[in-house]
Design a protein around this motif. Structure first.
Motif, PDB file in Angstrom:
ATOM      1  N   GLY A  69      91.755  60.444  58.537  1.00 30.53           N
ATOM      2  CA  GLY A  69      91.539  61.491  57.475  1.00 30.53           C
ATOM      3  C   GLY A  69      89.817  60.905  57.968  1.00 30.53           C
ATOM      4  O   GLY A  69      89.155  62.594  57.930  1.00 30.53           O
ATOM      5  N   LYS A  70      89.513  60.044  58.294  1.00 28.01           N
ATOM      6  CA  LYS A  70      88.100  60.003  59.399  1.00 28.01           C
ATOM      7  C   LYS A  70      87.782  60.937  60.261  1.00 28.01           C
ATOM      8  O   LYS A  70      86.511  61.407  59.800  1.00 28.01           O
ATOM      9  CB  LYS A  70      87.725  58.931  58.901  1.00 28.01           C
ATOM     10  N   LEU A  71      88.369  61.344  60.858  1.00 25.24           N
ATOM     11  CA  LEU A  71      87.811  62.517  61.751  1.00 25.24           C
ATOM     12  C   LEU A  71      88.364  64.206  60.573  1.00 25.24           C
ATOM     13  O   LEU A  71      88.062  64.808  61.190  1.00 25.24           O
ATOM     14  CB  LEU A  71      89.218  62.229  62.300  1.00 25.24           C
ATOM     15  N   GLY A  72      88.220  64.182  59.482  1.00 20.98           N
ATOM     16  CA  GLY A  72      88.184  65.259  58.836  1.00 20.98           C
ATOM     17  C   GLY A  72      89.160  65.798  58.555  1.00 20.98           C
ATOM     18  O   GLY A  72      88.917  66.694  57.603  1.00 20.98           O
ATOM     19  N   LEU A  73      90.651  65.377  58.756  1.00 15.64           N
ATOM     20  CA  LEU A  73      91.481  66.077  58.394  1.00 15.64           C
ATOM     21  C   LEU A  73      92.176  65.763  56.867  1.00 15.64           C
ATOM     22  O   LEU A  73      91.683  64.769  56.443  1.00 15.64           O
ATOM     23  CB  LEU A  73      92.767  65.816  59.094  1.00 15.64           C
ATOM     24  N   GLY A  74      92.883  66.462  55.875  1.00 12.44           N
ATOM     25  CA  GLY A  74      92.910  66.839  54.819  1.00 12.44           C
ATOM     26  C   GLY A  74      95.242  66.248  54.985  1.00 12.44           C
ATOM     27  O   GLY A  74      94.952  65.253  56.029  1.00 12.44           O
ATOM     28  N   ALA A  75      95.444  66.155  54.413  1.00  9.96           N
ATOM     29  CA  ALA A  75      97.136  66.006  54.067  1.00  9.96           C
ATOM     30  C   ALA A  75      97.925  67.285  53.358  1.00  9.96           C
ATOM     31  O   ALA A  75      97.840  67.246  51.841  1.00  9.96           O
ATOM     32  CB  ALA A  75      97.720  64.329  53.862  1.00  9.96           C
ATOM     33  N   ASP A  76      99.180  67.057  54.574  1.00  6.86           N
ATOM     34  CA  ASP A  76     100.633  68.607  53.713  1.00  6.86           C
ATOM     35  C   ASP A  76     101.310  66.891  53.068  1.00  6.86           C
ATOM     36  O   ASP A  76     101.481  66.075  54.248  1.00  6.86           O
ATOM     37  CB  ASP A  76     101.105  69.031  54.481  1.00  6.86           C
ATOM     38  N   VAL A  77     101.447  66.817  52.402  1.00  7.55           N
ATOM     39  CA  VAL A  77     102.654  65.500  52.255  1.00  7.55           C
ATOM     40  C   VAL A  77     104.269  66.673  51.404  1.00  7.55           C
ATOM     41  O   VAL A  77     103.874  67.190  51.032  1.00  7.55           O
ATOM     42  CB  VAL A  77     102.512  64.562  50.591  1.00  7.55           C
ATOM     43  N   VAL A  78     104.775  65.648  51.211  1.00  6.06           N
ATOM     44  CA  VAL A  78     106.319  66.023  50.950  1.00  6.06           C
ATOM     45  C   VAL A  78     107.260  65.410  49.674  1.00  6.06           C
ATOM     46  O   VAL A  78     107.882  65.839  49.683  1.00  6.06           O
ATOM     47  CB  VAL A  78     107.210  67.047  52.026  1.00  6.06           C
ATOM     48  N   SER A  79     105.894  64.683  49.472  1.00  2.00           N
ATOM     49  CA  SER A  79     107.172  63.417  48.231  1.00  2.00           C
ATOM     50  C   SER A  79     105.793  62.674  47.331  1.00  2.00           C
ATOM     51  O   SER A  79     104.674  62.618  48.306  1.00  2.00           O
ATOM     52  CB  SER A  79     107.982  62.219  49.185  1.00  2.00           C
ATOM     53  N   ILE A  80     106.177  61.611  46.847  1.00  2.00           N
ATOM     54  CA  ILE A  80     105.065  60.992  46.055  1.00  2.00           C
ATOM     55  C   ILE A  80     104.477  60.170  46.972  1.00  2.00           C
ATOM     56  O   ILE A  80     104.039  59.929  46.781  1.00  2.00           O
ATOM     57  CB  ILE A  80     106.114  61.034  44.824  1.00  2.00           C
ATOM     58  N   GLY A  81     105.584  59.753  47.517  1.00  2.00           N
ATOM     59  CA  GLY A  81     104.938  58.042  48.689  1.00  2.00           C
ATOM     60  C   GLY A  81     103.955  59.130  49.380  1.00  2.00           C
ATOM     61  O   GLY A  81     103.176  58.247  49.320  1.00  2.00           O
ATOM     62  N   GLU A  82     104.361  60.137  49.855  1.00  2.00           N
ATOM     63  CA  GLU A  82     103.426  60.279  51.447  1.00  2.00           C
ATOM     64  C   GLU A  82     101.820  60.793  50.639  1.00  2.00           C
ATOM     65  O   GLU A  82     100.527  60.403  50.645  1.00  2.00           O
ATOM     66  CB  GLU A  82     104.067  61.592  52.273  1.00  2.00           C
ATOM     67  N   LEU A  83     102.066  61.201  49.289  1.00  2.00           N
ATOM     68  CA  LEU A  83     101.509  61.407  48.379  1.00  2.00           C
ATOM     69  C   LEU A  83     100.098  60.495  48.219  1.00  2.00           C
ATOM     70  O   LEU A  83      98.998  60.910  48.386  1.00  2.00           O
ATOM     71  CB  LEU A  83     101.313  62.153  46.929  1.00  2.00           C
ATOM     72  N   MET A  84     100.824  59.481  47.034  1.00  2.00           N
ATOM     73  CA  MET A  84     100.240  57.865  47.436  1.00  2.00           C
ATOM     74  C   MET A  84      99.582  57.423  48.463  1.00  2.00           C
ATOM     75  O   MET A  84      98.212  57.074  48.247  1.00  2.00           O
ATOM     76  CB  MET A  84     101.169  57.384  46.732  1.00  2.00           C
ATOM     77  N   ARG A  85     100.046  57.669  49.561  1.00  2.00           N
ATOM     78  CA  ARG A  85      99.816  57.257  50.297  1.00  2.00           C
ATOM     79  C   ARG A  85      98.261  57.618  51.376  1.00  2.00           C
ATOM     80  O   ARG A  85      97.381  56.855  52.228  1.00  2.00           O
ATOM     81  CB  ARG A  85     101.161  56.765  51.654  1.00  2.00           C
ATOM     82  N   SER A  86      98.731  58.987  51.320  1.00  2.00           N
ATOM     83  CA  SER A  86      97.802  59.741  51.156  1.00  2.00           C
ATOM     84  C   SER A  86      95.926  59.350  50.780  1.00  2.00           C
ATOM     85  O   SER A  86      94.872  59.416  51.050  1.00  2.00           O
ATOM     86  CB  SER A  86      97.421  61.325  51.528  1.00  2.00           C
ATOM     87  N   LEU A  87      96.335  59.407  49.217  1.00  2.00           N
ATOM     88  CA  LEU A  87      95.193  58.991  48.906  1.00  2.00           C
ATOM     89  C   LEU A  87      94.240  57.404  48.962  1.00  2.00           C
ATOM     90  O   LEU A  87      93.600  56.865  48.805  1.00  2.00           O
ATOM     91  CB  LEU A  87      95.706  58.706  47.253  1.00  2.00           C
ATOM     92  N   LYS A  88      95.270  57.005  49.005  1.00  2.00           N
ATOM     93  CA  LYS A  88      95.390  55.534  49.183  1.00  2.00           C
ATOM     94  C   LYS A  88      94.670  54.866  50.591  1.00  2.00           C
ATOM     95  O   LYS A  88      93.884  53.947  50.858  1.00  2.00           O
ATOM     96  CB  LYS A  88      96.256  54.924  49.451  1.00  2.00           C
ATOM     97  N   SER A  89      94.677  56.127  51.860  1.00  2.42           N
ATOM     98  CA  SER A  89      94.316  55.619  52.940  1.00  2.42           C
ATOM     99  C   SER A  89      92.841  55.914  53.242  1.00  2.42           C
ATOM    100  O   SER A  89      92.298  56.825  54.102  1.00  2.42           O
ATOM    101  CB  SER A  89      95.043  57.035  54.505  1.00  2.42           C
ATOM    102  N   GLY A  90      91.938  56.814  51.537  1.00  6.07           N
ATOM    103  CA  GLY A  90      91.243  57.924  51.305  1.00  6.07           C
ATOM    104  C   GLY A  90      90.866  58.964  52.153  1.00  6.07           C
ATOM    105  O   GLY A  90      89.933  59.994  51.533  1.00  6.07           O
TER     106      GLY A  90
END
Ligand SMILES: *Cc1c(COP(=O)(O)O)cnc(C)c1O
Length: 404
Positions: A69-90
């Motif tokens: 994330g700090k290197l500028g990338l966003g996230a492609d998620v496939v579950s609520i768990g991955e979505l929550m963790r991506s948000l939590k990772s900033g």
């Protein structure tokens, strides 16, 4: 990651020292390599300025995600768990896309409330469900529709996703119907056409075909998409073979494609970002002689690293310490699990090993730890990150007492 004085080093740190201090099996990632992959990816696609959403399923480690994330990338998620963790990772919601054929109401509701960039829908039923939830929340929700372009990715059949017999996306006719439906909806904002034809793609042709299909269908739909999400799938070099996917060539194809379509490209790479930045260090428990080959029984098993068992994938295995002796052996590397598929690879000419020697399975950064399990009640293993010559534990080995 290289041999120096016959010992394999990760960013100047001896892998034997890591094994001794943190025990085996042990995952270890190189920040340097990860960063290099990201910069390289960006550089190759510079002229099309894509939005790059890291495919979290390839490696959902919290620390790695936040570094990515700090290197500028966003996230492609496939579950609520991955979505929550991506948000939590900033990672910001406006850089997150949500893919998958079976998003539950609960998952959609959460994504709607978090106002993520896109929910990429894969069926009529899903679109109706997103619309229902959007309406309930009094919102207009950004969606994409995933097309199944019926394109052969020419990769392992088990990781191919873009053929008509695969469950992913919708065919052309349904796609066009859904465009019509969505653009007239009060609660949906259709923004994106998405595809993802498979993984570990080394041939440019499937991408070329996919772009042609996209071009045709966008024209037919007569709809101005703000985004074209091309998915991920860029292959890496697992086996020292010469075959490589040229990101540069892919970029040129896309540049041409964009002359007709004025839209922003999204990518969802996983493997090409994290794959070669991770290794798995393992110790030889026993060597068992047999008539045609000897079995090298490692302390790592299919529960720690499942790609060979799951997809028949082959990974290079190398010794931590190179031998000066010339003798070579025919070895089959296996794990201790009670399954015949618990094997990693066969090598005809491997240096002679002894029990307690250390070996490394290479290129396990993607779909390594993320596919690991507790099968045979084996604890999940330690993950280390080497960053600026510092060692950091980024995943703790599970304790046996927590499993039993
Ligand atoms: C798995 C997946 C990806 C990532 O694929 P890689 O081969 O790791 O690049 C991207 N998009 C979707 C929808 C996926 O399912």
């Amino acid at each position: 990651m290289i041999y120096k004085k016959k010992e394999f080093l990760v960013d100047n740190i001896k892998t034997s020292v890591l094994a001794k201090k943190y025990a085996t099996p042990l995952y270890c990632y190189s920040f340097k390599k990860l960063k290099q992959n990201i910069l390289n990816f960006k550089k190759n696609f510079k002229s099309i300025k894509p939005m790059i959403c890291f495919s979290v399923k390839s490696n959902p480690n919290k620390t790695l995600l936040s570094e990515i994330g700090k290197l500028g990338l966003g996230a492609d998620v496939v579950s609520i768990g991955e979505l929550m963790r991506s948000l939590k990772s900033g990672i910001k919601p406006n850089k997150i896309v949500f893919s998958g054929v079976g998003k539950t109401s609960n998952e959609i509701e959460y994504a709607v409330r978090k106002k993520i960039l896109l929910i990429n829908a894969e069926s009529k039923s899903e679109i109706l469900e997103i619309e229902r939830i959007a309406k309930k929340n009094n919102r207009k929700v950004n969606i994409g529709i995933r097309l199944n372009p019926n394109t052969d990715a020419k990769t392992l059949s088990k990781i191919s996703t873009g053929k008509k017999e695969n469950k992913f996306g919708v065919n052309e006719k349904v796609f066009l119907d859904l465009v019509n439906y969505s653009k007239n909806s009060q609660n949906l904002k259709l923004k994106c056409i998405s595809v993802h034809i498979g993984s570990q793609i080394l041939d440019i042709d499937p991408y070329k075909k996919m772009l042609k299909v996209l071009e045709k269908i966008i024209e037919k739909s007569r709809y101005q998409f703000q985004f074209v999400d091309l998915g991920g799938g860029m292959g890496i070099n697992y086996n020292n073979s010469k075959k490589r996917l040229s990101l540069k060539k892919y970029s040129i194809l896309i540049k041409k494609f964009l002359k007709k379509q004025k839209c922003q490209i999204i990518f969802e790479p996983g493997r090409s970002i994290i794959g070669n930045s991770g290794i798995l260090i393992s110790k030889v428990i026993y060597i068992k002689e047999s008539s045609k080959k000897d079995f090298v029984i490692l302390d790592a098993a299919m529960n720690d690293f499942m790609r060979p068992a799951l997809y028949n994938a082959t990974h290079r295995i190398i010794p931590v310490k190179m031998s000066i002796k010339k003798s070579k052996k025919r070895y089959e590397f296996v794990g201790p699990i009670c399954e015949s598929t618990d094997k990693f690879a066969i090598f005809k000419n491997f240096q002679k090993l002894k029990e307690k020697d250390l070996v490394i399975i290479l290129d396990v950064g993607a779909y390594g730890m993320s596919l690991s399990s507790n099968y045979n009640l084996r604890p999940k293993v330690t993950e280390l990150l080497i960053k600026n010559s510092k060692i950091r534990i980024i995943g703790k080995r599970q304790k046996l007492k927590d499993l039993i």
